[in-house]
Design a protein around this motif. Sequence first.
Motif, PDB file in Angstrom:
ATOM      1  N   VAL A  69       0.840  -1.212   0.000  1.00  0.00           N
ATOM      2  CA  VAL A  69       0.000   0.000   0.000  1.00  0.00           C
ATOM      3  C   VAL A  69       0.866   1.251   0.000  1.00  0.00           C
ATOM      4  O   VAL A  69       0.576   2.241  -0.701  1.00  0.00           O
ATOM      5  CB  VAL A  69      -0.942  -0.021   1.219  1.00  0.00           C
ATOM      6  N   SER A  70       1.961   1.246   0.752  1.00  0.00           N
ATOM      7  CA  SER A  70       2.876   2.389   0.777  1.00  0.00           C
ATOM      8  C   SER A  70       3.485   2.626  -0.599  1.00  0.00           C
ATOM      9  O   SER A  70       3.558   3.767  -1.067  1.00  0.00           O
ATOM     10  CB  SER A  70       3.973   2.160   1.812  1.00  0.00           C
ATOM     11  N   ALA A  71       3.919   1.543  -1.245  1.00  0.00           N
ATOM     12  CA  ALA A  71       4.476   1.673  -2.594  1.00  0.00           C
ATOM     13  C   ALA A  71       3.428   2.197  -3.573  1.00  0.00           C
ATOM     14  O   ALA A  71       3.728   3.036  -4.441  1.00  0.00           O
ATOM     15  CB  ALA A  71       5.023   0.329  -3.065  1.00  0.00           C
ATOM     16  N   GLY A  72       2.184   1.723  -3.432  1.00  0.00           N
ATOM     17  CA  GLY A  72       1.120   2.231  -4.291  1.00  0.00           C
ATOM     18  C   GLY A  72       0.847   3.703  -4.064  1.00  0.00           C
ATOM     19  O   GLY A  72       0.602   4.454  -5.022  1.00  0.00           O
ATOM     20  N   SER A  73       0.908   4.156  -2.811  1.00  0.00           N
ATOM     21  CA  SER A  73       0.695   5.572  -2.514  1.00  0.00           C
ATOM     22  C   SER A  73       1.795   6.431  -3.115  1.00  0.00           C
ATOM     23  O   SER A  73       1.544   7.551  -3.573  1.00  0.00           O
ATOM     24  CB  SER A  73       0.635   5.783  -0.997  1.00  0.00           C
ATOM     25  N   VAL A  74       3.027   5.915  -3.117  1.00  0.00           N
ATOM     26  CA  VAL A  74       4.133   6.664  -3.708  1.00  0.00           C
ATOM     27  C   VAL A  74       4.012   6.718  -5.221  1.00  0.00           C
ATOM     28  O   VAL A  74       4.219   7.765  -5.843  1.00  0.00           O
ATOM     29  CB  VAL A  74       5.481   6.034  -3.291  1.00  0.00           C
ATOM     30  N   LEU A  75       3.662   5.601  -5.839  1.00  0.00           N
ATOM     31  CA  LEU A  75       3.616   5.532  -7.296  1.00  0.00           C
ATOM     32  C   LEU A  75       2.364   6.162  -7.880  1.00  0.00           C
ATOM     33  O   LEU A  75       2.329   6.473  -9.074  1.00  0.00           O
ATOM     34  CB  LEU A  75       3.695   4.068  -7.742  1.00  0.00           C
ATOM     35  N   LEU A  76       1.339   6.360  -7.065  1.00  0.00           N
ATOM     36  CA  LEU A  76       0.066   6.822  -7.600  1.00  0.00           C
ATOM     37  C   LEU A  76       0.140   8.251  -8.115  1.00  0.00           C
ATOM     38  O   LEU A  76      -0.449   8.582  -9.154  1.00  0.00           O
ATOM     39  CB  LEU A  76      -1.018   6.705  -6.519  1.00  0.00           C
ATOM     40  N   LEU A  77       0.857   9.126  -7.410  1.00  0.00           N
ATOM     41  CA  LEU A  77       0.964  10.512  -7.860  1.00  0.00           C
ATOM     42  C   LEU A  77       1.709  10.623  -9.187  1.00  0.00           C
ATOM     43  O   LEU A  77       1.208  11.265 -10.124  1.00  0.00           O
ATOM     44  CB  LEU A  77       1.634  11.351  -6.770  1.00  0.00           C
ATOM     45  N   PRO A  78       2.901  10.020  -9.356  1.00  0.00           N
ATOM     46  CA  PRO A  78       3.531  10.042 -10.687  1.00  0.00           C
ATOM     47  C   PRO A  78       2.692   9.364 -11.764  1.00  0.00           C
ATOM     48  O   PRO A  78       2.652   9.843 -12.905  1.00  0.00           O
ATOM     49  CB  PRO A  78       4.854   9.291 -10.459  1.00  0.00           C
ATOM     50  N   PHE A  79       2.021   8.268 -11.418  1.00  0.00           N
ATOM     51  CA  PHE A  79       1.169   7.590 -12.395  1.00  0.00           C
ATOM     52  C   PHE A  79       0.023   8.488 -12.855  1.00  0.00           C
ATOM     53  O   PHE A  79      -0.326   8.515 -14.030  1.00  0.00           O
ATOM     54  CB  PHE A  79       0.622   6.301 -11.767  1.00  0.00           C
ATOM     55  N   SER A  80      -0.552   9.247 -11.935  1.00  0.00           N
ATOM     56  CA  SER A  80      -1.641  10.154 -12.290  1.00  0.00           C
ATOM     57  C   SER A  80      -1.146  11.294 -13.178  1.00  0.00           C
ATOM     58  O   SER A  80      -1.824  11.688 -14.137  1.00  0.00           O
ATOM     59  CB  SER A  80      -2.279  10.720 -11.018  1.00  0.00           C
ATOM     60  N   MET A 405       2.748  16.993   0.653  1.00  0.00           N
ATOM     61  CA  MET A 405       3.962  17.798   0.617  1.00  0.00           C
ATOM     62  C   MET A 405       4.260  18.300  -0.792  1.00  0.00           C
ATOM     63  O   MET A 405       4.645  19.455  -0.983  1.00  0.00           O
ATOM     64  CB  MET A 405       5.147  16.975   1.138  1.00  0.00           C
ATOM     65  N   SER A 406       4.086  17.421  -1.792  1.00  0.00           N
ATOM     66  CA  SER A 406       4.367  17.823  -3.172  1.00  0.00           C
ATOM     67  C   SER A 406       3.458  18.960  -3.611  1.00  0.00           C
ATOM     68  O   SER A 406       3.900  19.902  -4.289  1.00  0.00           O
ATOM     69  CB  SER A 406       4.197  16.623  -4.106  1.00  0.00           C
ATOM     70  N   ARG A 407       2.175  18.892  -3.204  1.00  0.00           N
ATOM     71  CA  ARG A 407       1.253  19.964  -3.577  1.00  0.00           C
ATOM     72  C   ARG A 407       1.506  21.233  -2.770  1.00  0.00           C
ATOM     73  O   ARG A 407       1.425  22.343  -3.288  1.00  0.00           O
ATOM     74  CB  ARG A 407      -0.198  19.485  -3.359  1.00  0.00           C
ATOM     75  N   THR A 408       1.845  21.092  -1.494  1.00  0.00           N
ATOM     76  CA  THR A 408       2.084  22.254  -0.643  1.00  0.00           C
ATOM     77  C   THR A 408       3.333  23.002  -1.067  1.00  0.00           C
ATOM     78  O   THR A 408       3.368  24.250  -1.038  1.00  0.00           O
ATOM     79  CB  THR A 408       2.215  21.809   0.826  1.00  0.00           C
ATOM     80  N   LEU A 409       4.370  22.277  -1.479  1.00  0.00           N
ATOM     81  CA  LEU A 409       5.619  22.922  -1.897  1.00  0.00           C
ATOM     82  C   LEU A 409       5.578  23.403  -3.337  1.00  0.00           C
ATOM     83  O   LEU A 409       6.532  24.047  -3.782  1.00  0.00           O
ATOM     84  CB  LEU A 409       6.791  21.950  -1.736  1.00  0.00           C
ATOM     85  N   GLY A 410       4.527  23.102  -4.065  1.00  0.00           N
ATOM     86  CA  GLY A 410       4.437  23.551  -5.451  1.00  0.00           C
ATOM     87  C   GLY A 410       5.240  22.704  -6.415  1.00  0.00           C
ATOM     88  O   GLY A 410       5.500  23.145  -7.542  1.00  0.00           O
ATOM     89  N   ILE A 411       5.657  21.489  -6.000  1.00  0.00           N
ATOM     90  CA  ILE A 411       6.381  20.603  -6.918  1.00  0.00           C
ATOM     91  C   ILE A 411       5.475  20.185  -8.066  1.00  0.00           C
ATOM     92  O   ILE A 411       5.906  20.051  -9.206  1.00  0.00           O
ATOM     93  CB  ILE A 411       6.910  19.369  -6.167  1.00  0.00           C
TER      94      ILE A 411
END
Length: 491
Positions: A69-80, A405-411
């Motif tokens: 599940v952790s790996a899926g949460s990490v990969l989901l944002l780049p996949f989207s 964090m990615s959205r808050t930092l503007g990445i």
Amino acid sequence: MDLDDVTIREQNFHSQVREYIICFLLFTILYTISNFIITKYKRKPDDHEDEDAIVNRISLYLCTFTLAVSAGSVLLLPFSIISNEILLSLPQNYYIQWLNGSLIHGLWNLASLFSNLSLFVLMPFAYFFLESEGFAGSKKGIRARILETVVMLILLGLLILGIVWVASALIDNDAASMESLYDLWEFYLPYLYSCISLMGGLLLLLCTPVGLSRMFTVMGQLLVKPTILEDLDEQIYCIDLQEEALIRRLNGAYMTSNLKYNSEDLEQELDGVRTKKLKLERRKKASAWERNLVYPVVMLILLSGTAISVLLVAFNILTLLVDESAMPKGSQELGLGKASLSAFGFVGAAIEILLIFYLMVSSVVGFYSLRFFAALAPTKDDTTMTKIIGNCVSILVLSSALPVMSRTLGITRFDLLGDFGRFNWLGNFYIVLSYNLLFAVVTTLCLIRKFTSAVREELLKALGLNNFHLSNRTQDTEKVLHSANGHQKSF
């Protein structure tokens, strides 16, 4: 019934079945990889089958599920992000019709659901199950341990729900909030998950800058450094002489029974010399391309990634000061495949994906570099199940906070935060601005400290303070070595 309605229902049914199959295949792949990783680090069990072996196996399955599940949460944002760019570039392609907004939203909902399930049910169950022995007076066995674990989970759940209820009533004491306090599914779980993500965001704020500076050291240890004005043959010859001298001293120490601590020190020094010898031999065997090209290119890539991350955060700070829509809570969710998320199109999206992976790897490196969490670092073939549970929970918290964090930092501007946007801390201008400022300042300071360490050492040497610094450092090292061997030596 109209024929068009039947056709639409059939299309919806086939679409849902296709989405379930895709989700199942993706999760199966992640579960297999997670099982391989945990098995590599897990302490090898005994050959005989007993009650503890069954408990360990069940806990292993739960930890594997959580890591997947952790790996899926990490990969989901780049996949989207990459899915949005593909749909934007090829809107009418038949072979990518399965890649749609319904699939992405379904994956995000499953990631949120499984993260809640792993964090609040599976991992506490695995820990209590390992520590349980059954209630006093009851018949020992798996059933007794399961009963004790379930009772402990119920008590823990009541405690957490009570704390959340009191905290929510104190923070936001109006009629709508008081009514929502009684809604378990729509309020409690999103609120708890948002609090965990806030804690994970603060942890990322602490770990990521440290990891960004630590990455240079880690890659320097993995790669072969260039040999500039160095004679490796002479260094290997000196190491061989030092190794022979230590072996002779160690053989003499073994013959004397009252020099126990001295022999242990000699063994540790000999191990260090042999490790240094292996590194020198590896540098000697490396090709000229590996020595003179790979190392500078990798260091340049790390420096570029760190610099781009800091520049994006600085630009996001300026945007927050002039544009209110840059706030994470104020952004509008765009339909998938309707507009590009980056000003530079596909290239910008690819850079965002690389930065997201880089930040996640750096946060994990920084997490294990912190003194408080260093004890959680797994060891190959010698990690207990309790420590594996702690690692799985930590990585799950970090991965759950990565989209925030990615959205808050503007990445990235990709906004599928879902229930995160319902809470006030994402819409608080001062909190978001402070988060960006702290990240930029702490990252810059860590990098300055990293690249000026050699200059500081030379200044200390010129001022004559290096002996005092090294003596303290040597004493600390000796204490650590003695305690690692289980011996306490008084001075």
